[in-house]
Design a protein around this motif. Structure first.
Motif, PDB file in Angstrom:
ATOM      1  N   MET A   1       0.848  -1.192   0.000  1.00  0.00           N
ATOM      2  CA  MET A   1       0.000   0.000   0.000  1.00  0.00           C
ATOM      3  C   MET A   1       0.885   1.245   0.000  1.00  0.00           C
ATOM      4  O   MET A   1       1.984   1.251   0.531  1.00  0.00           O
ATOM      5  N   PRO A   2       0.397   2.346  -0.555  1.00  0.00           N
ATOM      6  CA  PRO A   2       1.189   3.576  -0.543  1.00  0.00           C
ATOM      7  C   PRO A   2       1.416   4.069   0.871  1.00  0.00           C
ATOM      8  O   PRO A   2       0.631   3.838   1.776  1.00  0.00           O
ATOM      9  N   ALA A   3       2.530   4.795   1.037  1.00  0.00           N
ATOM     10  CA  ALA A   3       2.893   5.243   2.375  1.00  0.00           C
ATOM     11  C   ALA A   3       1.885   6.219   2.934  1.00  0.00           C
ATOM     12  O   ALA A   3       1.728   6.344   4.132  1.00  0.00           O
ATOM     13  N   SER A   4       1.193   6.940   2.081  1.00  0.00           N
ATOM     14  CA  SER A   4       0.237   7.943   2.551  1.00  0.00           C
ATOM     15  C   SER A   4      -1.072   7.351   3.018  1.00  0.00           C
ATOM     16  O   SER A   4      -1.898   8.040   3.561  1.00  0.00           O
ATOM     17  N   ASP A 117      -4.204   1.488  -5.594  1.00  0.00           N
ATOM     18  CA  ASP A 117      -4.989   2.660  -5.220  1.00  0.00           C
ATOM     19  C   ASP A 117      -5.200   3.633  -6.376  1.00  0.00           C
ATOM     20  O   ASP A 117      -6.035   4.543  -6.276  1.00  0.00           O
ATOM     21  N   GLU A 118      -4.448   3.479  -7.457  1.00  0.00           N
ATOM     22  CA  GLU A 118      -4.683   4.348  -8.606  1.00  0.00           C
ATOM     23  C   GLU A 118      -6.024   4.048  -9.270  1.00  0.00           C
ATOM     24  O   GLU A 118      -6.606   4.920  -9.912  1.00  0.00           O
ATOM     25  N   PHE A 552     -14.467   4.175 -10.364  1.00  0.00           N
ATOM     26  CA  PHE A 552     -13.378   4.077 -11.334  1.00  0.00           C
ATOM     27  C   PHE A 552     -13.762   3.166 -12.497  1.00  0.00           C
ATOM     28  O   PHE A 552     -13.583   3.526 -13.673  1.00  0.00           O
ATOM     29  N   ASN A 553     -14.293   1.986 -12.185  1.00  0.00           N
ATOM     30  CA  ASN A 553     -14.652   1.035 -13.242  1.00  0.00           C
ATOM     31  C   ASN A 553     -15.693   1.620 -14.188  1.00  0.00           C
ATOM     32  O   ASN A 553     -15.625   1.417 -15.409  1.00  0.00           O
TER      33      ASN A 553
END
Length: 670
Positions: A1-4, A117-118, A552-553
């Protein structure tokens, strides 16, 4: 997962990897890509002939399915075995150690693994931005001409076959001809379309399925030896990518927190309605559900019904009657039309989502009053839908509320498809536009789409709901909802809202229409004491993730099809994406070619009378259960089939398939 990211992915919690989990290698037996529709039809005809003659023994395993590009190369074929679903978590353990982004608790066939997460988006209208109008893009004239000619040929051939058949084989027309003093059971004229047009493509409709209608679905294979008059099940099953179910948030799961809650309710209440009834004719689950629905949609009170269609058709007559006027959008659902017809109210229609036409109509009906007497109307009720299921268009709610302030009518919004699917908090069109829900007089919705349950609800002021409980036909005559269905509603709705530790239900009696206020999480005391949701569901983290994945989809598929050159309808935020096919013959071909691919895809094609005669379409229904790879699979299939069937008549600003697949995030944020 991203750090943010403050929390780990709620879907990435424990146990197994999605990678080599579900699939086993097998030599490919699927058809090679065809260069034209004619060659494809020839191959299908030969295969069908072999099946009818019994020369080709049906395969004993599920046909090829490759739903993850990370598992196999493009030259390999894969088969999903049902044995893989018998494991504790529905997945087999990988050979290599999974990474932090590959560990999930969900069954991949039911809810796809996607930890990037993008591939997330927030479904929300930009304040101050205009609402896109519904624009119908016309194809080239030769497409329209060939479509009309196709229907003309079918009609002429149908009448010729009827003329000859009634004389050579009268026994086949007994139900259409008066005999023995009795009138015919069916009208020859009314049944002509069904007998002579729809029957030719009946294999595209009413496809039998089994199991959970999640990310994938199991089709029961069938053949017909009498030109679609009857179908015979072969005994084989095909697992296909499911892009045709109203499973918007992916709650149609056989495993997980909601399914566990339903199982517990069956142990406590049983599966029948009578087992949960109290002396007053209701049940504790029923009362809890209604209170939770009112909290969810931001209204004072709500009532629930066991059937969505009946919610409209039985409660609209309790709202209006003789001397009242109903103004209805021309594309409103059949349940609304039926309810208005039963009410006896006068009805007028306005052009779909056209606020200028609606205002002109309002000026006319208010100035003229009732027909003949010209007395003022007792009530004026405007009925619209939040999201239109055949067009994918979104209600212009800000525009209609401006008219409401000006002309003082009552507003009824049917949110069957928008509730749970739109808005940053999943509260429907009011949430999407940031509009106070109490600026709308009556909110209606169903539980069959986003919540994975059944039934519908009406929400509004307490005085209105109390009156509907007495005057609505569903109250005294319809059967109550069963405990398992009520539990599914409670569990899925609480998963979207999140559950707070506070012990009191916040008051909803104040009516502030000046600004939008999010209703907030569900208090713990508003749920059954025995209902224990897993932490990701109880915190609302998984619900928020599902909403963002769906957004998103939806946008990616909608924008991707447009960039590939197809004519599509609808709003980019809509999880319903109609792709125009026009010609009736292309409906059959599109459906069969999608299902016969190496990665089978099951789609829904829609034709007259559900749509205008010349605007036949395929209707993609996107879900949060789909991964970005799944949408890539659909776009790739559409691109190839669109070239064969000559379907690309849309925008001239086209992208290549590779550019579309490689710029998914950019497309979603356009």
């Amino acid at each position: 997962m991203p750090a943010s990211s403050p929390l780990p992915s709620p879907m990435a919690l424990s146990i197994a990897s999605p990678t080599p989990s579900m699939f086993k290698k097998r030599s490919s037996q699927s058809l090679a890509p065809m260069a034209s529709a004619a060659s494809y039809l020839s191959a299908v005809s030969k295969a069908d002939a072999r099946a009818r003659n019994g020369n080709a023994r049906p395969p004993t395993s599920t046909p090829a399915l490759s739903l993850s590009s990370s598992i196999t190369s493009s030259s390999e074929d894969t088969v999903l075995h049902d044995d893989d679903l018998n494991n504790e978590d529905g997945l087999t353990y990988p050979v290599r150690a999974p990474t932090s982004e590959e560990v999930f608790t969900t069954v991949h066939t039911e809810f796809g693994h996607c930890a990037n997460d993008e591939y997330r988006f927030t479904s929300q209208h930009t304040p101050g931005a205009p609402v896109p109008a519904h624009v119908e893009q016309d194809p080239p004239y030769y497409i329209l001409l060939s479509t009309y000619i196709s229907y003309l040929i079918l009609i002429c051939l149908g009448h010729l076959r009827d003329f000859i058949g009634k004389r050579l084989s009268p026994s086949s027309y007994k139900h259409l001809i008066p005999r023995g003093g009795y009138a015919p059971l069916n009208s020859d004229f009314d049944s002509f379309y069904t007998r002579r047009l729809k029957t030719r493509m009946d294999d595209c409709f009413s496809q039998p399925v089994t199991g959970v209608a999640g990310r994938t679905i199991l089709l029961l294979d069938r053949i017909s030896s009498d030109y679609n008059r009857t179908h015979i099940l072969t005994g084989n099953r095909t697992r296909a990518l499911n892009i045709s179910s109203y499973n918007y948030l992916g709650f149609a799961q056989a495993r997980g927190g909601c399914a566990d809650a339903v199982e517990e309710s069956i142990k406590r209440y049983g599966i029948s309605t009578c087992g949960s009834r109290l002396e007053g004719g209701s049940s504790d689950l029923h009362n809890i559900s209604e209170a939770l629905v009112a909290k969810f949609v931001g209204m004072e009170d709500a009532l629930i019904s066991s059937m969505g269609f009946a919610t409209n058709s039985t409660y609209i007559p309790a709202l209006v009657g003789k001397g009242c006027l109903v103004i209805s959008d021309e594309l409103n659902h059949a349940s609304i039309r039926f309810g208005v017809r039963l009410s006896g109210a006068h009805v007028r229609m306005f052009k779909h989502n056209d606020m200028n036409n609606l205002e002109s109509l309002l000026r006319e009906v208010i100035s003229q009053g009732q027909p003949k007497t010209h007395r003022p109307w007792k009530k004026i009720l405007i009925i619209v839908e939040g999201l239109y299921s055949m067009e994918g268009t979104l209600l212009n709610l800000p525009g209609i509320l401006e008219l409401k302030k000006k002309y003082k009518f009552y507003l009824f919004v049917d949110e069957a498809h928008s509730i749970g699917a739109l808005g940053p908090h999943g509260r429907g069109v009011a949430d999407y536009f940031g509009v106070p829900p109490r600026s709308i007089d009556i909110l209606m919705g169903t539980f069959t789409k986003s919540f994975g349950a059944a039934g519908g609800y009406i929400a509004g002021d307490k005085s209105l709901i109390d009156r509907l409980r007495i005057r609505g036909h569903s109250g005294p005559y319809a059967e109550s909802m069963t405990p398992p269905v009520l539990t599914q509603i409670i569990a899925s709705m609480a998963s979207i809202m999140g559950v707070s530790a506070q012990s009191l239900m916040p008051s909803t009696s104040s009516r502030d229409e000046s600004e939008y206020t999010h209703p907030g999480p569900a208090p713990s005391n508003a749920l059954p004491s025995w209902l224990m949701l897993p932490p990701p569901l109880a915190s609302g983290a998984e619900g928020r993730l599902r909403l963002r994945r769906l957004a998103f989809n939806s946008r990616y598929l909608h924008r991707g099809l447009q960039k590939l050159g197809f004519i599509t309808y609808g709003h980019p935020a809509s999880p319903i994406v109609p792709l125009l096919l026009f010609n009736p013959g292309k409906m059959c071909m599109f459906h069969r070619m999608m299902k016969d691919r190496r990665t089978p895809i099951v789609v829904v094609v829609v034709a007259y009378p559900a749509t205008p005669l010349v605007t036949s379409r395929v209707r993609f229904c996107v879900s949060a259960a789909h991964t970005k790879d799944d949408v890539d699979t659909v776009l790739t299939a559409c691109d190839e089939i669109g070239d064969i069937l000559d379907l690309k008549h849309g925008s001239k600003d086209r992208w290549s398939l590779e550019k579309v697949l490689g710029n998914a995030v950019e497309l979603a944020h356009m």
